[in-house]
Scaffold this motif. Structure first.
Motif, PDB file in Angstrom:
ATOM      1  N   ILE A  74       8.710  13.432   9.114  1.00 52.73           N
ATOM      2  CA  ILE A  74       9.196  12.892   7.840  1.00 52.73           C
ATOM      3  C   ILE A  74      10.588  12.323   8.043  1.00 52.73           C
ATOM      4  N   SER A  75      10.873  11.218   7.375  1.00 59.34           N
ATOM      5  CA  SER A  75      12.196  10.611   7.464  1.00 59.34           C
ATOM      6  C   SER A  75      12.455   9.837   6.183  1.00 59.34           C
ATOM      7  N   ARG A  76      13.671   9.408   6.007  1.00 58.64           N
ATOM      8  CA  ARG A  76      14.013   8.606   4.825  1.00 58.64           C
ATOM      9  C   ARG A  76      15.138   7.640   5.190  1.00 58.64           C
ATOM     10  N   ASP A  77      15.143   6.538   4.473  1.00 54.55           N
ATOM     11  CA  ASP A  77      16.204   5.538   4.597  1.00 54.55           C
ATOM     12  C   ASP A  77      16.766   5.353   3.197  1.00 54.55           C
ATOM     13  N   ASN A  78      17.865   6.018   2.921  1.00 50.16           N
ATOM     14  CA  ASN A  78      18.416   5.977   1.561  1.00 50.16           C
ATOM     15  C   ASN A  78      18.928   4.583   1.188  1.00 50.16           C
ATOM     16  N   ALA A  79      19.289   3.790   2.156  1.00 50.42           N
ATOM     17  CA  ALA A  79      19.727   2.418   1.853  1.00 50.42           C
ATOM     18  C   ALA A  79      18.563   1.585   1.327  1.00 50.42           C
ATOM     19  N   LYS A  80      17.350   1.958   1.722  1.00 45.82           N
ATOM     20  CA  LYS A  80      16.158   1.228   1.278  1.00 45.82           C
ATOM     21  C   LYS A  80      15.387   1.997   0.212  1.00 45.82           C
ATOM     22  N   ASN A  81      15.898   3.158  -0.184  1.00 50.84           N
ATOM     23  CA  ASN A  81      15.208   3.992  -1.186  1.00 50.84           C
ATOM     24  C   ASN A  81      13.773   4.269  -0.773  1.00 50.84           C
ATOM     25  N   THR A  82      13.564   4.562   0.493  1.00 51.23           N
ATOM     26  CA  THR A  82      12.220   4.725   1.029  1.00 51.23           C
ATOM     27  C   THR A  82      12.129   5.961   1.916  1.00 51.23           C
ATOM     28  N   MET A  83      11.014   6.656   1.779  1.00 52.47           N
ATOM     29  CA  MET A  83      10.712   7.804   2.618  1.00 52.47           C
ATOM     30  C   MET A  83       9.477   7.462   3.447  1.00 52.47           C
ATOM     31  N   TYR A  84       9.382   8.066   4.620  1.00 50.82           N
ATOM     32  CA  TYR A  84       8.278   7.777   5.523  1.00 50.82           C
ATOM     33  C   TYR A  84       7.615   9.073   5.989  1.00 50.82           C
ATOM     34  N   LEU A  85       6.362   8.923   6.399  1.00 48.84           N
ATOM     35  CA  LEU A  85       5.666  10.007   7.069  1.00 48.84           C
ATOM     36  C   LEU A  85       4.925   9.408   8.257  1.00 48.84           C
ATOM     37  N   GLN A  86       5.433   9.659   9.443  1.00 50.45           N
ATOM     38  CA  GLN A  86       4.755   9.221  10.662  1.00 50.45           C
ATOM     39  C   GLN A  86       3.746  10.288  11.043  1.00 50.45           C
ATOM     40  N   MET A  87       2.494   9.899  11.117  1.00 55.35           N
ATOM     41  CA  MET A  87       1.410  10.846  11.404  1.00 55.35           C
ATOM     42  C   MET A  87       0.764  10.473  12.725  1.00 55.35           C
ATOM     43  N   ASN A  88       0.872  11.361  13.691  1.00 50.26           N
ATOM     44  CA  ASN A  88       0.286  11.150  15.015  1.00 50.26           C
ATOM     45  C   ASN A  88      -0.792  12.190  15.277  1.00 50.26           C
ATOM     46  N   SER A  89      -1.617  11.922  16.275  1.00 47.05           N
ATOM     47  CA  SER A  89      -2.677  12.859  16.668  1.00 47.05           C
ATOM     48  C   SER A  89      -3.487  13.313  15.453  1.00 47.05           C
ATOM     49  N   LEU A  90      -3.888  12.344  14.674  1.00 45.48           N
ATOM     50  CA  LEU A  90      -4.588  12.666  13.426  1.00 45.48           C
ATOM     51  C   LEU A  90      -5.934  13.325  13.702  1.00 45.48           C
ATOM     52  N   LYS A  91      -6.295  14.218  12.800  1.00 49.12           N
ATOM     53  CA  LYS A  91      -7.551  14.961  12.898  1.00 49.12           C
ATOM     54  C   LYS A  91      -8.392  14.703  11.646  1.00 49.12           C
ATOM     55  N   PRO A  92      -9.689  14.866  11.727  1.00 51.63           N
ATOM     56  CA  PRO A  92     -10.519  14.684  10.518  1.00 51.63           C
ATOM     57  C   PRO A  92     -10.058  15.543   9.346  1.00 51.63           C
ATOM     58  N   GLU A  93      -9.529  16.714   9.629  1.00 53.32           N
ATOM     59  CA  GLU A  93      -9.068  17.585   8.538  1.00 53.32           C
ATOM     60  C   GLU A  93      -7.787  17.086   7.870  1.00 53.32           C
ATOM     61  N   ASP A  94      -7.192  16.040   8.410  1.00 53.40           N
ATOM     62  CA  ASP A  94      -6.041  15.406   7.746  1.00 53.40           C
ATOM     63  C   ASP A  94      -6.488  14.433   6.655  1.00 53.40           C
ATOM     64  N   THR A  95      -7.783  14.188   6.558  1.00 52.34           N
ATOM     65  CA  THR A  95      -8.303  13.290   5.530  1.00 52.34           C
ATOM     66  C   THR A  95      -7.947  13.813   4.151  1.00 52.34           C
ATOM     67  N   ALA A  96      -7.283  12.964   3.365  1.00 49.06           N
ATOM     68  CA  ALA A  96      -6.810  13.380   2.043  1.00 49.06           C
ATOM     69  C   ALA A  96      -6.154  12.203   1.349  1.00 49.06           C
ATOM     70  N   VAL A  97      -5.904  12.377   0.068  1.00 59.60           N
ATOM     71  CA  VAL A  97      -4.994  11.494  -0.636  1.00 59.60           C
ATOM     72  C   VAL A  97      -3.594  12.076  -0.458  1.00 59.60           C
ATOM     73  N   TYR A  98      -2.681  11.258   0.021  1.00 58.16           N
ATOM     74  CA  TYR A  98      -1.313  11.683   0.276  1.00 58.16           C
ATOM     75  C   TYR A  98      -0.421  11.207  -0.869  1.00 58.16           C
ATOM     76  N   TYR A  99       0.323  12.152  -1.416  1.00 59.59           N
ATOM     77  CA  TYR A  99       1.211  11.868  -2.537  1.00 59.59           C
ATOM     78  C   TYR A  99       2.663  12.090  -2.134  1.00 59.59           C
ATOM     79  N   CYS A 100       3.531  11.211  -2.587  1.00 56.24           N
ATOM     80  CA  CYS A 100       4.947  11.506  -2.435  1.00 56.24           C
ATOM     81  C   CYS A 100       5.485  11.993  -3.771  1.00 56.24           C
ATOM     82  N   ALA A 101       6.506  12.793  -3.693  1.00 56.29           N
ATOM     83  CA  ALA A 101       7.109  13.390  -4.866  1.00 56.29           C
ATOM     84  C   ALA A 101       8.594  13.550  -4.631  1.00 56.29           C
TER      85      ALA A 101
END
Length: 124
Positions: A68-95
């Motif tokens: 997880i990371s964020r760039d406050n100058a761009k008002n944006t947060m990120y989630l880099q997801m590597n080595s994904l697995k079938p159990e990672d299947t989901a709707v991803y929400y930011c809050a």
């Protein structure tokens, strides 16, 4: 009123990578959090980042694979997801939450603002 908009979801094969983004409508000096909700499951904590970006927290199920990371100058947060697995299947929400501390970051009820979600599907 703060608006959060997720993007970057999609279909990927197991072992692949995706980067999710969460854009805020304005500058928010809040901690920001990723949750996910799989089919027929509850909404679960994935990762959180403090308002300054200096502290990060992860669910055990994604530790070492997601960043997880964020760039406050761009008002944006990120989630880099590597080595994904079938159990990672989901709707991803930011809050976003004005609360401080990991105790609150994992709790759906302590979030002040939510995005509408982006679907991540990981195939075998």
């Amino acid at each position: 009123q703060v608006q959060l908009v997720e993007s970057g979801g999609g279909l990927v094969q197991a072992g692949g990578s995706l980067r999710l983004s969460c854009a805020a409508s304005g500058h928010i000096w809040y901690a920001m959090v990723w949750f996910r909700q799989g089919p027929g499951k509850e909404r679960d904590f994935v990762a959180a980042i403090s308002s300054s970006g200096g502290y990060t927290y992860y669910a055990d199920s994604v530790k070492g694979r997601f960043t997880i990371s964020r760039d406050n100058a761009k008002n944006t947060m990120y989630l880099q997801m590597n080595s994904l697995k079938p159990e990672d299947t989901a709707v991803y929400y930011c809050a976003a939450t004005s609360a401080v501390g990991i105790y609150y970051y994992t709790r759906v009820g302590d979030m002040d603002y939510w995005g509408k979600g982006t679907l991540v599907t990981v195939s075998e």
